[in-house]
Design an enzyme around this catalytic site. Structure first.
Site, PDB file in Angstrom:
ATOM      1  N   THR A 186      29.081   0.105  11.250  1.00 59.22           N
ATOM      2  CA  THR A 186      28.546   1.255  11.287  1.00 59.22           C
ATOM      3  C   THR A 186      27.319   1.107  10.343  1.00 59.22           C
ATOM      4  O   THR A 186      27.369   1.107   8.922  1.00 59.22           O
ATOM      5  CB  THR A 186      29.472   2.295  10.519  1.00 59.22           C
ATOM      6  OG1 THR A 186      30.704   2.406  11.376  1.00 59.22           O
ATOM      7  CG2 THR A 186      29.038   3.578  10.069  1.00 59.22           C
ATOM      8  N   GLU A 264      33.505  -0.568   2.260  1.00 60.18           N
ATOM      9  CA  GLU A 264      34.814   0.023   1.688  1.00 60.18           C
ATOM     10  C   GLU A 264      35.671   0.355   0.438  1.00 60.18           C
ATOM     11  O   GLU A 264      36.658  -0.747   1.264  1.00 60.18           O
ATOM     12  CB  GLU A 264      34.696   1.365   2.392  1.00 60.18           C
ATOM     13  CG  GLU A 264      33.869   1.674   3.792  1.00 60.18           C
ATOM     14  CD  GLU A 264      34.012   2.556   4.637  1.00 60.18           C
ATOM     15  OE1 GLU A 264      33.554   3.601   4.745  1.00 60.18           O
ATOM     16  OE2 GLU A 264      35.422   2.660   5.452  1.00 60.18           O
ATOM     17  N   THR A 399      38.709  14.940   5.658  1.00 57.19           N
ATOM     18  CA  THR A 399      39.324  15.801   4.965  1.00 57.19           C
ATOM     19  C   THR A 399      39.013  15.515   3.157  1.00 57.19           C
ATOM     20  O   THR A 399      39.347  16.745   2.939  1.00 57.19           O
ATOM     21  CB  THR A 399      41.135  15.910   4.246  1.00 57.19           C
ATOM     22  OG1 THR A 399      40.821  14.432   4.329  1.00 57.19           O
ATOM     23  CG2 THR A 399      41.755  15.788   6.220  1.00 57.19           C
TER      24      THR A 399
END
Length: 399
Positions: A186, A264, A399
């Site tokens: 990504t 991450e 979310t």
């Protein structure tokens, strides 16, 4: 050849303009090159974002005048509406810069499957267009604007001499910290240079560099829908040659290392060097398998010198070698230690080798060297540890 690192990112190349701005989770970056020779490498995922499809067509012409990239929304799996939004980004950019919309490459990164907030993106494009300049600050703003879960902007620039004696430069920015696997990541990366080259020559040099760097970078084993590397050249320096190819490899390698450090939730990065493989592809298979192994990644996180996980990953990689001849070495700024030597385990409980291996595994940057003793080929892969925070970041992504 001497390669000198310099400031400036994409703006290290004379005549290249850049800008970047953000509003909340959305950002837009611009690069202006005006009729530059260009080439790209795009994702091989069968599910491809609308800007990837559009940019592929733009690059068929071999020239670009601008790149517009947004963060916060991937504009992927959005159908006809998504393509309309990508085209709108190109048109607004072209109108703001007074260039041909057919020479505007579009890139997006962010959440998949949601409609682009196009009015907000249009406003950010116009805002960025008013801030364009050739400066290190402008390139830095660009690098920051395209970040998503990245924790720091990523840019690099080098100066070097071509074989004919001319001085040339390469500058680059990138973003990427998750969904990073072989066949790129990504990740978005934009590279500028002043070397004189045709689109096909740039494409070949870029493919070689990507194959040895970005395609050997693994954070979590997932491949994105939006991967894109674009290189644009003003062609104002000397002719492309092997010195350029070497310098481009250095630039891409530095960016790959930055993305590994910024995986991450990562607390550590590591490099896997596989040496003395039977074939180059065997070396690549083994290096990628080790760097991509969840068990190796968690061992790195836990500072556990678990050699069994390393050799097991090499074993299932598909590389041909004799397990009784494999050797494994760990290295960091704390030192270097062999933990397996031609099939014999050295790092037993109570041995000094194990104590040193544990100290090395506690460092932030670790190098694993695996000697297959099967030939003379080698390859390097880059990765990071797998942590609790990786799960948290991705569990909460939408979310």
């Amino acid at each position: 050849m001497k390669i000198r690192f310099i400031e400036g990112g994409v703006c290290a190349v004379d005549g290249v303009l850049a800008a970047g701005c953000r509003e909340g989770k959305y950002g837009v970056g611009l690069i202006v090159t005006r009729k530059a020779t260009a080439a790209g490498v795009l994702t091989s995922n069968r599910v491809r974002a609308e800007p990837v499809k559009l940019t592929e067509k733009v690059l068929e012409g071999g020239r670009i005048s601008a790149i517009v990239a947004n963060s916060g929304n991937a504009n992927c799996f959005t159908g006809r509406d998504g393509m309309d939004d990508a085209l709108r980004m190109a048109r607004v950019t072209a109108e703001s810069l007074q260039v041909d919309a057919g020479e505007v490459a579009v890139a997006s990164t962010g959440v998949i499957g949601r409609r682009m907030p196009i009015r907000k993106i249009e406003s950010l494009i116009r805002m960025a267009a008013d801030q364009l300049e050739n400066s290190p600050e402008a390139s830095g703003n660009l690098a920051s604007a395209i970040m998503t879960t990245d924790t720091f902007p990523k840019e690099v620039a080098v100066e070097f001499q071509l074989e004919g004696g001319e001085t040339a430069r390469i500058g680059a920015v990138a973003k990427g910290s998750g969904m990073i696997a072989p066949n790129m990541a990504t990740m978005l990366s934009f590279i500028t240079t002043d070397v004189d080259a045709s689109p096909s020559e740039l494409r070949e040099a870029l493919r070689r560099a990507v194959d040895d760097t970005f395609n050997m970078l693994i954070v979590d084993g997932d491949e994105s829908t939006n991967d894109m590397v674009i290189m644009a050249s003003t062609c104002k320096s000397g002719r492309i040659d092997e010195n350029f190819t070497e310098a481009l490899g250095v630039v891409c390698r530095e960016l790959a290392r930055m993305m590994a450090r910024d995986g991450e939730g990562a607390t550590k990065s590591f490099q896997v060097d596989v040496v003395n493989a039977r074939t180059r592809e065997d070396a690549r298979r083994a290096a990628r398998a080790i760097a991509g192994s969840s068990l190796v990644k968690t061992a790195i996180f836990g500072a556990d010198p678990n050699w069994g996980r390393i050799v097991a990953a090499a074993g299932y990689s598909g590389a041909e070698f004799d397990p009784d001849r494999i050797s494994v070495t760990l290295e960091s700024e704390n030192g270097s230690v062999g933990i397996v030597e031609e099939g014999d385990v050295l790092a037993f409980e109570g041995k000094p080798e194990l104590e040193l291996a544990e100290r090395i595994m506690g460092d932030d940057e670790i190098r694993i060297t695996v000697d297959l003793n099967a030939g003379s080929e080698s390859a390097t892969a880059y990765g990071c540890d797998l942590t609790y925070d990786y799960v948290r970041i991705n569990a909460e992504y939408t979310t």
